[in-house]
Design a protein around this motif. Structure first.
Motif, PDB file in Angstrom:
ATOM      1  N   ASN A  66       0.821  -1.200   0.000  1.00  0.00           N
ATOM      2  CA  ASN A  66       0.000   0.000   0.000  1.00  0.00           C
ATOM      3  C   ASN A  66       0.861   1.258   0.000  1.00  0.00           C
ATOM      4  O   ASN A  66       1.648   1.471   0.912  1.00  0.00           O
ATOM      5  CB  ASN A  66      -0.911  -0.012   1.225  1.00  0.00           C
ATOM      6  CG  ASN A  66      -2.018   0.997   1.115  1.00  0.00           C
ATOM      7  OD1 ASN A  66      -1.902   1.966   0.382  1.00  0.00           O
ATOM      8  ND2 ASN A  66      -3.081   0.768   1.834  1.00  0.00           N
ATOM      9  N   PRO A  67       0.690   2.133  -1.006  1.00  0.00           N
ATOM     10  CA  PRO A  67       1.483   3.372  -1.078  1.00  0.00           C
ATOM     11  C   PRO A  67       0.842   4.543  -0.321  1.00  0.00           C
ATOM     12  O   PRO A  67       0.978   5.691  -0.721  1.00  0.00           O
ATOM     13  CB  PRO A  67       1.519   3.649  -2.577  1.00  0.00           C
ATOM     14  CG  PRO A  67       0.191   3.160  -3.047  1.00  0.00           C
ATOM     15  CD  PRO A  67      -0.107   1.935  -2.198  1.00  0.00           C
ATOM     16  N   ILE A  68       0.140   4.278   0.784  1.00  0.00           N
ATOM     17  CA  ILE A  68      -0.616   5.327   1.475  1.00  0.00           C
ATOM     18  C   ILE A  68       0.308   6.424   2.017  1.00  0.00           C
ATOM     19  O   ILE A  68      -0.076   7.590   2.038  1.00  0.00           O
ATOM     20  CB  ILE A  68      -1.520   4.719   2.574  1.00  0.00           C
ATOM     21  CG1 ILE A  68      -2.638   5.685   2.971  1.00  0.00           C
ATOM     22  CG2 ILE A  68      -0.719   4.301   3.776  1.00  0.00           C
ATOM     23  CD1 ILE A  68      -3.718   5.811   1.985  1.00  0.00           C
ATOM     24  N   GLU A  69       1.514   6.060   2.460  1.00  0.00           N
ATOM     25  CA  GLU A  69       2.438   7.074   2.973  1.00  0.00           C
ATOM     26  C   GLU A  69       2.838   8.052   1.874  1.00  0.00           C
ATOM     27  O   GLU A  69       2.861   9.260   2.088  1.00  0.00           O
ATOM     28  CB  GLU A  69       3.693   6.432   3.578  1.00  0.00           C
ATOM     29  CG  GLU A  69       3.445   5.649   4.838  1.00  0.00           C
ATOM     30  CD  GLU A  69       3.131   4.185   4.566  1.00  0.00           C
ATOM     31  OE1 GLU A  69       3.207   3.757   3.390  1.00  0.00           O
ATOM     32  OE2 GLU A  69       2.799   3.479   5.527  1.00  0.00           O
ATOM     33  N   TYR A 104       1.181   8.685  -0.863  1.00  0.00           N
ATOM     34  CA  TYR A 104      -0.038   9.433  -1.191  1.00  0.00           C
ATOM     35  C   TYR A 104      -0.252  10.573  -0.188  1.00  0.00           C
ATOM     36  O   TYR A 104      -0.556  11.698  -0.560  1.00  0.00           O
ATOM     37  CB  TYR A 104      -1.232   8.467  -1.184  1.00  0.00           C
ATOM     38  CG  TYR A 104      -2.516   9.048  -1.703  1.00  0.00           C
ATOM     39  CD1 TYR A 104      -2.754   9.128  -3.066  1.00  0.00           C
ATOM     40  CD2 TYR A 104      -3.490   9.519  -0.825  1.00  0.00           C
ATOM     41  CE1 TYR A 104      -3.941   9.656  -3.550  1.00  0.00           C
ATOM     42  CE2 TYR A 104      -4.676  10.042  -1.302  1.00  0.00           C
ATOM     43  CZ  TYR A 104      -4.893  10.112  -2.658  1.00  0.00           C
ATOM     44  OH  TYR A 104      -6.066  10.636  -3.128  1.00  0.00           O
ATOM     45  N   GLY A 105      -0.045  10.277   1.095  1.00  0.00           N
ATOM     46  CA  GLY A 105      -0.203  11.288   2.141  1.00  0.00           C
ATOM     47  C   GLY A 105       0.821  12.402   2.021  1.00  0.00           C
ATOM     48  O   GLY A 105       0.495  13.580   2.158  1.00  0.00           O
ATOM     49  N   VAL A 143       2.457  13.341  -0.690  1.00  0.00           N
ATOM     50  CA  VAL A 143       2.169  14.123  -1.904  1.00  0.00           C
ATOM     51  C   VAL A 143       1.027  15.103  -1.647  1.00  0.00           C
ATOM     52  O   VAL A 143       1.121  16.291  -2.000  1.00  0.00           O
ATOM     53  CB  VAL A 143       1.844  13.181  -3.093  1.00  0.00           C
ATOM     54  CG1 VAL A 143       1.237  13.953  -4.260  1.00  0.00           C
ATOM     55  CG2 VAL A 143       3.090  12.435  -3.529  1.00  0.00           C
ATOM     56  N   HIS A 144      -0.034  14.650  -1.009  1.00  0.00           N
ATOM     57  CA  HIS A 144      -1.160  15.542  -0.751  1.00  0.00           C
ATOM     58  C   HIS A 144      -0.812  16.609   0.283  1.00  0.00           C
ATOM     59  O   HIS A 144      -1.310  17.742   0.205  1.00  0.00           O
ATOM     60  CB  HIS A 144      -2.405  14.736  -0.355  1.00  0.00           C
ATOM     61  CG  HIS A 144      -3.130  14.222  -1.547  1.00  0.00           C
ATOM     62  ND1 HIS A 144      -2.717  13.115  -2.234  1.00  0.00           N
ATOM     63  CD2 HIS A 144      -4.207  14.692  -2.211  1.00  0.00           C
ATOM     64  CE1 HIS A 144      -3.513  12.915  -3.254  1.00  0.00           C
ATOM     65  NE2 HIS A 144      -4.435  13.857  -3.265  1.00  0.00           N
ATOM     66  N   GLY A 152      -7.852  14.894  -0.878  1.00  0.00           N
ATOM     67  CA  GLY A 152      -7.128  13.627  -0.751  1.00  0.00           C
ATOM     68  C   GLY A 152      -6.919  13.223   0.694  1.00  0.00           C
ATOM     69  O   GLY A 152      -7.093  12.056   1.067  1.00  0.00           O
ATOM     70  N   VAL A 185      -9.413  10.351   1.611  1.00  0.00           N
ATOM     71  CA  VAL A 185      -8.740   9.063   1.435  1.00  0.00           C
ATOM     72  C   VAL A 185      -7.878   8.707   2.650  1.00  0.00           C
ATOM     73  O   VAL A 185      -8.049   7.644   3.242  1.00  0.00           O
ATOM     74  CB  VAL A 185      -7.864   9.061   0.154  1.00  0.00           C
ATOM     75  CG1 VAL A 185      -7.095   7.760   0.024  1.00  0.00           C
ATOM     76  CG2 VAL A 185      -8.714   9.313  -1.073  1.00  0.00           C
ATOM     77  N   ILE A 186      -6.949   9.574   3.011  1.00  0.00           N
ATOM     78  CA  ILE A 186      -5.990   9.256   4.071  1.00  0.00           C
ATOM     79  C   ILE A 186      -6.692   9.063   5.414  1.00  0.00           C
ATOM     80  O   ILE A 186      -6.471   8.059   6.100  1.00  0.00           O
ATOM     81  CB  ILE A 186      -4.918  10.361   4.195  1.00  0.00           C
ATOM     82  CG1 ILE A 186      -4.144  10.525   2.894  1.00  0.00           C
ATOM     83  CG2 ILE A 186      -3.981  10.087   5.356  1.00  0.00           C
ATOM     84  CD1 ILE A 186      -3.286   9.365   2.526  1.00  0.00           C
ATOM     85  N   TYR A 207      -8.913   5.945   5.524  1.00  0.00           N
ATOM     86  CA  TYR A 207      -8.029   4.785   5.568  1.00  0.00           C
ATOM     87  C   TYR A 207      -7.502   4.564   6.978  1.00  0.00           C
ATOM     88  O   TYR A 207      -7.500   3.445   7.489  1.00  0.00           O
ATOM     89  CB  TYR A 207      -6.855   4.975   4.602  1.00  0.00           C
ATOM     90  CG  TYR A 207      -5.769   3.943   4.784  1.00  0.00           C
ATOM     91  CD1 TYR A 207      -5.866   2.696   4.179  1.00  0.00           C
ATOM     92  CD2 TYR A 207      -4.659   4.199   5.580  1.00  0.00           C
ATOM     93  CE1 TYR A 207      -4.884   1.740   4.358  1.00  0.00           C
ATOM     94  CE2 TYR A 207      -3.681   3.251   5.775  1.00  0.00           C
ATOM     95  CZ  TYR A 207      -3.790   2.021   5.153  1.00  0.00           C
ATOM     96  OH  TYR A 207      -2.822   1.078   5.351  1.00  0.00           O
TER      97      TYR A 207
END
Length: 151
Positions: free
Chosen positions: A10-13, A15-16, A18-19, A47, A51-52, A55
């Motif tokens: 999961n690329p959530i970090e 993504y977080g 970047v946002h 985002g 999303v974050i 999640y």
């Protein structure tokens, strides 16, 4: 559904981060009255809040940490309210006051009580308790400051 919460895939970090950088860029553009600031803020906050935070709420619920998940929910509501205020959208007062009131008089006291009642063992040490209490104090001061400003 389990792949969503798989930390290895999961690329959530990313993504977080970047946002978050998009939000910082939007703030800089807004401060300098440059174009595209609102678009950057909509993408960044959208985002994070869309999303974050959800999640993170679901991952804490999956771990069985209900109090933390509820706290994150109210923090997300506060973030939405502050975002709405910057964008001059409606429902600011409701979102901010609602999240601050429930956080200050509900979530934070329950968090402190839960920490003191939790048994110290190998999984939850006295050092963990001290860290949690210190973070709770910092969150309390932050939330209480926001609460006083909004009242």
């Amino acid at each position: 559904m389990n792949d969503i919460f798989n930390e290895d895939k999961n690329p959530i970090e990313i993504y977080g981060v970047v946002h978050t950088l998009i939000i910082i860029l939007g703030c800089i553009l807004k401060e300098l009255n440059l174009p595209f600031s609102n678009i950057a803020l909509i993408i960044g906050f959208g985002g994070i809040c869309g999303v974050i935070m959800p999640y993170y709420i679901f991952s804490k619920l999956k771990e069985g940490k209900i109090i933390i998940a509820i706290g994150i929910f109210f923090f997300n509501t506060l973030s939405l309210g502050l975002w709405f205020k910057v964008m001059k959208w409606p429902f600011v007062e409701f979102l901010v006051n609602w999240s601050l009131t429930f956080s200050l008089f509900g979530v934070i006291p329950i968090f402190f009580i839960n920490n003191y009642l939790k048994k110290i063992n190998e999984e939850f040490t006295a050092e963990d308790r001290k860290k949690n209490i210190l973070m709770g104090v910092f969150y309390s001061v932050l939330i209480a400051s926001f609460y006083l400003i909004m009242k």
